[in-house]
Design an enzyme around this catalytic site. Structure first.
Site, PDB file in Angstrom:
ATOM      1  N   THR A 266       0.728  -1.289   0.042  1.00 55.82           N
ATOM      2  CA  THR A 266       0.036  -0.043   0.066  1.00 55.82           C
ATOM      3  C   THR A 266       0.873   1.202  -0.017  1.00 55.82           C
ATOM      4  OG1 THR A 266      -0.171   0.084   2.416  1.00 55.82           O
ATOM      5  CG2 THR A 266      -1.885  -1.266   1.188  1.00 55.82           C
TER       6      THR A 266
ATOM      7  N   GLU B  14      -5.641  -3.985  -2.039  1.00 58.26           N
ATOM      8  CA  GLU B  14      -6.021  -5.237  -1.398  1.00 58.26           C
ATOM      9  C   GLU B  14      -7.001  -6.063  -1.945  1.00 58.26           C
ATOM     10  OE1 GLU B  14      -5.253  -2.176   1.837  1.00 58.26           O
ATOM     11  OE2 GLU B  14      -5.775  -2.104  -0.277  1.00 58.26           O
TER      12      GLU B  14
ATOM     13  N   LYS C  71     -17.130  16.393   8.870  1.00 58.79           N
ATOM     14  CA  LYS C  71     -18.520  16.364   9.537  1.00 58.79           C
ATOM     15  C   LYS C  71     -18.781  17.826  10.300  1.00 58.79           C
ATOM     16  CE  LYS C  71     -20.659  13.558  13.278  1.00 58.79           C
ATOM     17  NZ  LYS C  71     -20.381  12.378  14.023  1.00 58.79           N
TER      18      LYS C  71
ATOM     19  N   TRP D  92     -22.797  15.173   7.383  1.00 58.40           N
ATOM     20  CA  TRP D  92     -21.671  14.866   6.436  1.00 58.40           C
ATOM     21  C   TRP D  92     -21.719  15.591   5.121  1.00 58.40           C
ATOM     22  CZ3 TRP D  92     -17.905  12.412   9.077  1.00 58.40           C
ATOM     23  CH2 TRP D  92     -18.193  11.558   9.906  1.00 58.40           C
TER      24      TRP D  92
END
Length: 550
Positions: free
Chosen positions: A181, A325, A436, A441
């Site tokens: 990653t 992944e 937030k 949101w």
């Protein structure tokens, strides 16, 4: 009776060589264009495997690459795993400390390095971290000045290899590849890919509207050091498609030249690549008429970019989705039967989705309460996935595995999504990037895409900044073409966002910068923005702001 053999990369190489042996691989290198057929390619793959075997590479050993997209790198994609070893593709754009960690963690025994990247590897070399590496091989026919030792050139290394070398039997569960990653939340973590994972992923991306066929000419723009080049090097060989490799440091002019000269009709890359190619096409007017499909992934593609490709280049820019992944592709924004007649805004909206789940991938969306949310195009939650090429563990990182994979094998992606009634996924934001504000949101991705829909805006990135009353507020960093009045354009952009979204979604502050910093995979680096641009003056401006009424 069970099947007669395991699912391995050997079968793809066999098909490419024996069925489509006359098809070409065209490779741009540091000193010109190299062409050869799949038959010639397969001979060299066996010579490479034979040379590695003779050198002492054993089953399960990790062999690293540090290289751009060219035929030498491509040969390792089959030569290493078909021997039973594991190909470890190192991201050449990572910082030195991450490269050192990756090599030490993987315990690579041999490392192939691009001739153009020797200087970079020299700078990253650390005797302790590279202790496991017993041989360096420079991809090419000569070795530049370097402190790497022992070192030889690729052509000398494979010269005595046997073109008739017989690959050993390899289990489908044998690790064939490994990528790390990008390390945006700590040190990079290794993800292993078995032959079966590559096999399933390859078969999936060969299907559907964007699937590869032997009649296609595919330009592999996605770096082969990044998540196995999104599987394109495997799929081209398996399908028998002509493959074009852009070589070191591909610029828009290089990409355009290869499309024009080789008749490329399909390609894939990140949005920054496609913005650059479009701008070049507007200035230089190359012949890109062969382009049919351009897959875009890594981050959201603004609808305006999709429109521009259709209107100016007569090519469909189609969004896909995936992760390191997940090998990586799990979703593609392709047609359903009931969407085939879509045009204009309807078609653009479809192409801008992260896509439908690919054959073999299962998904679910989990809300804050741990329960699945409905597919209604509105309900938000974290995307979880499971499938034959979705990882269930990180290499040497049990604690990360425990936090990212559920007990019953579902991968937590960390992406907040919504799903339409007919299965199209929209990635709203990363969990860490949502703003937030006052208990509600705000999607930084949607605000970014809206800003990049403005005719003056080339790039835009949005990040949350603390606010004493509203918890957090969005701040935008914007790249603008040409001259402009900052105050006027700032107010114009805020109003532009408010035309599409609630007024309180509009950024409280907008900063104009020369370029949005990008990470090693071409994505916007919001961590860099925070480190470099969030200062006391900006924090004060945000804290004194009064967002639009709700």
């Amino acid at each position: 009776m069970p099947g007669g053999s395991d699912m391995t990369l050997h079968q793809f190489l066999w098909r490419g060589e024996n069925v489509f042996g006359d098809q070409e691989i065209i490779s741009r290198t540091h000193d010109g264009i190299h062409r050869y057929t799949y038959s010639e390619y397969a001979d060299r793959v066996r010579k490479l495997a034979s040379a590695l075997d003779e050198w002492g590479v054993e089953e399960g050993d990790r062999v690293a690459t540090f290289a751009w997209n060219h035929h030498w790198h491509h040969e390792t994609y089959f030569g290493v795993p078909c021997l039973g070893a594991q190909l470890h593709m190192i991201n050449i754009l990572l910082p030195d400390s991450h490269i050192q960690h990756i090599v030490e963690d993987a315990e690579d025994v041999l490392l192939f390095v691009d001739a153009t990247m020797v200087e970079k590897l020299d700078a990253a070399y650390d005797e302790e971290a590279f202790d496991s590496v017993k041989q360096f091989v420079v991809m090419g026919d000569e070795v530049p000045d370097t402190d790497l030792d022992p070192v030889t050139d690729y052509e000398s290394f494979i010269e005595s290899g046997d073109p008739d070398f017989e690959f050993p039997e390899v289990s489908e569960d044998q690790p064939a590849g490994m990528c790390y990653t990008s390390g945006t939340t700590g040190k990079p973590k290794g993800v292993e890919y078995t032959h079966k994972m590559y096999w399933g992923h390859t078969m999936s991306i060969m299907t559907g509207e964007l699937g590869l066929m032997n009649t296609d000419t595919e330009l592999t723009i996605v770096p082969m050091f990044h998540v196995s080049g999104w599987g394109r090097p495997f799929a081209t060989v398996a399908s028998g498609a002509t493959q074009v490799l852009p070589g070191p440091h591909p610029e828009p002019a290089d990409i355009a030249s290869l499309v024009e000269n080789e008749g490329v009709n399909k390609t894939a890359g990140v949005p920054t690549v496609w913005r650059g190619l479009l701008q070049y096409a507007r200035e230089a007017d190359p012949d890109l008429s062969s382009l049919e499909y351009v897959m875009s992934g890594g981050s959201a593609a603004p609808p305006k970019l999709i429109d521009d490709y259709r209107e100016e280049l007569d090519a469909e820019l189609v969004v896909g989705y995936g992760m390191t992944e997940t090998s990586p592709v799990t979703h593609v924004a392709e047609h359903r039967t009931d969407t085939r007649d879509y045009e204009g805004d309807d078609l653009t909206e479809l192409r801008a989705h992260a896509g439908l789940p690919s054959p073999g991938v299962m998904m679910k969306v989990i809300g804050d309460d741990g329960e699945e949310v409905p597919w209604d195009g509105e309900s938000l939650g974290e995307l979880l996935m499971k499938g034959p090429w979705v990882t269930t563990e990180y290499f040497n990182a049990p604690e990360k595995t425990k936090s990212s994979v559920t007990d019953d094998g579902w991968l937590r992606t960390g992406d907040i999504v919504r799903v339409t009634e007919d299965g199209y996924v929209d990635v709203v934001d990363r969990v860490d990037d949502l703003v937030k504000s006052g208990g509600e949101w705000i999607s930084s991705v949607e605000v970014e895409n809206r800003l990049m829909g403005h005719p003056r805006v080339a790039e835009a990135a949005v990040i949350p900044v603390d606010h004493p009353q509203w918890d957090e507020r969005p701040v935008a960093f914007v790249v603008v073409d040409g001259d402009f009045d900052e105050d006027e354009l700032r107010e114009e952009l805020k109003a532009y966002v408010a035309e599409e979204y609630p007024k309180w979604w509009a950024p409280d502050a907008i900063r104009f910068i020369d370029e949005v910093p990008k990470g090693s995979t071409g994505k916007f680096s919001k961590k860099t923005l925070v480190d470099e641009f969030i200062d006391d003056e900006l924090k004060r401006e945000v804290s004194e702001s009064a967002p639009g009424s709700r």
